[in-house]
Scaffold this active site. Structure first.
Site, PDB file in Angstrom:
ATOM      1  N   PHE A 135     -16.082 -21.761 -71.396  1.00  0.00           N
ATOM      2  CA  PHE A 135     -17.508 -21.662 -71.684  1.00  0.00           C
ATOM      3  C   PHE A 135     -17.689 -20.825 -72.964  1.00  0.00           C
ATOM      4  CE2 PHE A 135     -21.870 -20.171 -70.987  1.00  0.00           C
ATOM      5  CZ  PHE A 135     -22.485 -21.331 -70.566  1.00  0.00           C
ATOM      6  N   ASP A 206     -13.346 -15.839 -64.673  1.00  0.00           N
ATOM      7  CA  ASP A 206     -14.778 -16.120 -64.657  1.00  0.00           C
ATOM      8  C   ASP A 206     -15.028 -17.141 -63.544  1.00  0.00           C
ATOM      9  OD1 ASP A 206     -17.378 -17.022 -65.059  1.00  0.00           O
ATOM     10  OD2 ASP A 206     -17.265 -16.796 -67.244  1.00  0.00           O
ATOM     11  N   TYR A 231     -27.073 -16.900 -60.851  1.00  0.00           N
ATOM     12  CA  TYR A 231     -28.176 -17.874 -60.817  1.00  0.00           C
ATOM     13  C   TYR A 231     -27.716 -19.314 -60.610  1.00  0.00           C
ATOM     14  CZ  TYR A 231     -26.851 -17.818 -65.796  1.00  0.00           C
ATOM     15  OH  TYR A 231     -26.148 -17.822 -66.970  1.00  0.00           O
ATOM     16  N   LYS A 232     -26.399 -19.533 -60.482  1.00  0.00           N
ATOM     17  CA  LYS A 232     -25.920 -20.902 -60.264  1.00  0.00           C
ATOM     18  C   LYS A 232     -25.845 -21.163 -58.765  1.00  0.00           C
ATOM     19  CE  LYS A 232     -23.895 -21.074 -64.810  1.00  0.00           C
ATOM     20  NZ  LYS A 232     -22.807 -20.567 -65.651  1.00  0.00           N
ATOM     21  N   ARG A 380     -24.182 -34.469 -66.398  1.00  0.00           N
ATOM     22  CA  ARG A 380     -23.525 -33.631 -65.381  1.00  0.00           C
ATOM     23  C   ARG A 380     -24.389 -33.585 -64.120  1.00  0.00           C
ATOM     24  NH1 ARG A 380     -22.240 -27.306 -66.502  1.00  0.00           N
ATOM     25  NH2 ARG A 380     -24.513 -27.302 -66.554  1.00  0.00           N
TER      26      ARG A 380
HETATM   27  C1  LIG Z   1     -23.040 -19.906 -66.782  1.00  0.00           C
HETATM   28  C2  LIG Z   1     -21.820 -19.265 -67.310  1.00  0.00           C
HETATM   29  C3  LIG Z   1     -21.889 -18.044 -67.978  1.00  0.00           C
HETATM   30  C4  LIG Z   1     -23.229 -17.417 -68.226  1.00  0.00           C
HETATM   31  O1  LIG Z   1     -23.169 -16.161 -68.790  1.00  0.00           O
HETATM   32  P1  LIG Z   1     -24.530 -15.349 -68.980  1.00  0.00           P
HETATM   33  O2  LIG Z   1     -24.118 -14.081 -69.555  1.00  0.00           O
HETATM   34  O3  LIG Z   1     -25.167 -15.240 -67.626  1.00  0.00           O
HETATM   35  O4  LIG Z   1     -25.440 -16.145 -69.862  1.00  0.00           O
HETATM   36  C5  LIG Z   1     -20.713 -17.466 -68.406  1.00  0.00           C
HETATM   37  N1  LIG Z   1     -19.511 -18.069 -68.197  1.00  0.00           N
HETATM   38  C6  LIG Z   1     -19.431 -19.259 -67.559  1.00  0.00           C
HETATM   39  C7  LIG Z   1     -18.104 -19.887 -67.334  1.00  0.00           C
HETATM   40  C8  LIG Z   1     -20.573 -19.897 -67.115  1.00  0.00           C
HETATM   41  O5  LIG Z   1     -20.495 -21.075 -66.506  1.00  0.00           O
END
Ligand SMILES: *Cc1c(COP(=O)(O)O)cnc(C)c1O
Length: 421
Positions: A135, A206, A231-232, A380
């Site tokens: 990401f 992560d 939030y996911k 997706r």
């Molecule tokens: C959604 C997501 C993030 C989000 O990071 P934020 O700091 O909350 O914006 C980070 N890493 C991965 C792999 C994600 O899927």
């Protein structure tokens, strides 16, 4: 699930009727007519969230005011909610805390590890290992740390399949996302943890696309450090704080570079110098975002009493069904699934490549079927077993077929790019 006989909507309804998790959907508010397949990006709103947040605002803040830091337990909320999350990810009490965003939590752990004097004194360990498909924010944070430490460490970006072999004596730390946000491919945490241990290095995991989506065993699989998103799949609401996991045995020795007062051993002593808390609290920085943590608590509570093996079984049944329906009903329409066929290396979403992915996604969203678009050409779809129904898969695929066959996606209004896709 029938795999040889032709599927019908009635067959999908039958799958819902026999679903042991079907009652969990009542824990959410999802508008009638909406097929929500984007809980991997923003979990649906739990039915209990508005009242929980309203009570915190009206009673705890409105009436009790600053006393609520003690009387409503605000001061310990990050640890209390962290302990509530711990069993969902296979961690022990005292190993998880709610704090900050995932990006910031990556910074805290990765910069903390890379600033250890013993590691700095070992110049042959010069790489921060990560994978190309990671990401973006993960890679950006690693780049920032590399620059901040004056290039002492360089980013080494490899293909996902090369991670195991790349974990060698040149690696200072690895930053690995368990589940690929595009394809849904899921790494074996235990295999990579083992390789890291052999190479004498550490992985910061992560878990943004895995916490609440797949069963995790952080204690048993040898994970030392992890972060993840609130939030996911954890349903904490837009911009919910994330979480930090640090194995008990590392807590006393890892320093966070963000030495804020809430990570101090006694914040309200107002001491002149920083002295980190001996435990997971040291990974806090500033004052906890109480409203966000309360909402995240309500999100995590949607998993109460849910058996994670059933959750995983339903997640895979949903994605199998969706994939099969796409094969059956949209085979001639130019879609190609880029997710792993093998269930053991797939998490809880599927992505389909298509030449016109963006406007097709906009057109189905216009009809109440909500997935999302990811660069360069992916549609997706996330399957969140607490509230996704088997008929939702049917209705989504029927809508995709209708939009493509009719050419409805060609409408000019579906071509314009939104700020957030
Ligand atoms: C959604 C997501 C993030 C989000 O990071 P934020 O700091 O909350 O914006 C980070 N890493 C991965 C792999 C994600 O899927």
């Amino acid at each position: 699930m029938p795999t040889t006989t032709a599927l019908t909507r009635a067959a999908c309804e039958k799958l819902d009727a026999g679903d042991p998790l079907r009652h969990a959907r009542e824990r959410f508010r999802i508008a009638d007519g909406t097929v929500y397949l984007d809980g991997n990006s923003l979990g649906a709103m739990p039915a209990s969230t508005p009242a929980a947040v309203a009570q915190t605002i009206a009673r705890d803040w409105g009436t009790d005011l600053i006393r609520s830091w003690n009387t409503a337990g605000w001061a310990n909320l990050p640890q209390v909610v962290g302990d509530r999350l711990a069993p969902l990810i296979g961690a022990l009490p005292g190993e998880v805390v709610i704090a900050d965003s995932t990006s910031i939590n990556i910074f805290k752990l990765l910069a903390g590890i890379l600033s250890r004097p013993a590691l700095l004194a070992e110049p042959s360990r010069r790489f921060i290992l990560t994978e190309r498909g990671n990401f973006p924010t993960d890679i950006y944070i690693a780049e920032g740390i590399s620059a901040m430490l004056a290039g002492r460490y360089q980013l080494k970006v490899v293909e996902g399949g090369a991670l195991v072999d790349s974990l060698d004596e040149t690696v200072a730390a690895a930053l690995i996302t368990h589940v690929d946000y595009r394809s849904g491919f899921m790494h074996s945490m235990s295999a990579l943890n083992l390789a890291a241990t052999r190479a004498g290095t550490s992985i910061v995991w992560d878990l943004s696309h895995s916490a609440g989506a797949v069963p995790l065993q952080l204690s048993e699989n040898g994970t030392d450090f992890a972060v993840g998103c609130g939030y996911k799949y954890l349903n904490g609401g837009p911009g919910a704080p994330g979480f930090v996991y640090v194995r008990q045995s590392h807590q006393a020795t890892l320093q966070t570079p963000l030495s804020g007062w809430f990570g101090h051993t006694d914040p309200f002593a107002f001491a002149l110098h920083y002295a980190p808390a001996p435990d997971i609290r040291r990974f806090l920085c500033g004052t906890p975002p109480v409203l966000g943590v309360v909402a995240l608590n309500a999100g995590i509570a949607t998993f109460d009493g849910i058996d994670l093996a059933s959750l995983r079984a339903k997640s895979l049944a949903l994605s199998e069904l969706f994939w099969q329906l796409m094969d059956d009903r949209c085979a001639d329409l130019g879609f190609a699934c880029v997710s792993p066929r093998d269930k053991t290396s797939r998490a809880s979403h599927l992505s389909f490549a298509h030449m016109h992915a963006y406007p097709i996604m906009q057109a189905i969203i216009g009809r109440g079927v909500i997935g999302d678009f990811r660069q360069p050409n992916l549609m997706r779809f996330g399957f969140t077993p607490l509230y996704t129904r088997f008929v939702d898969c049917w209705d989504a695929v029927a809508t995709i077929r209708e939009v493509v066959v009719s050419g409805a996606w060609r409408d000019a209004k579906f071509q314009a790019r939104n700020q957030v896709s």
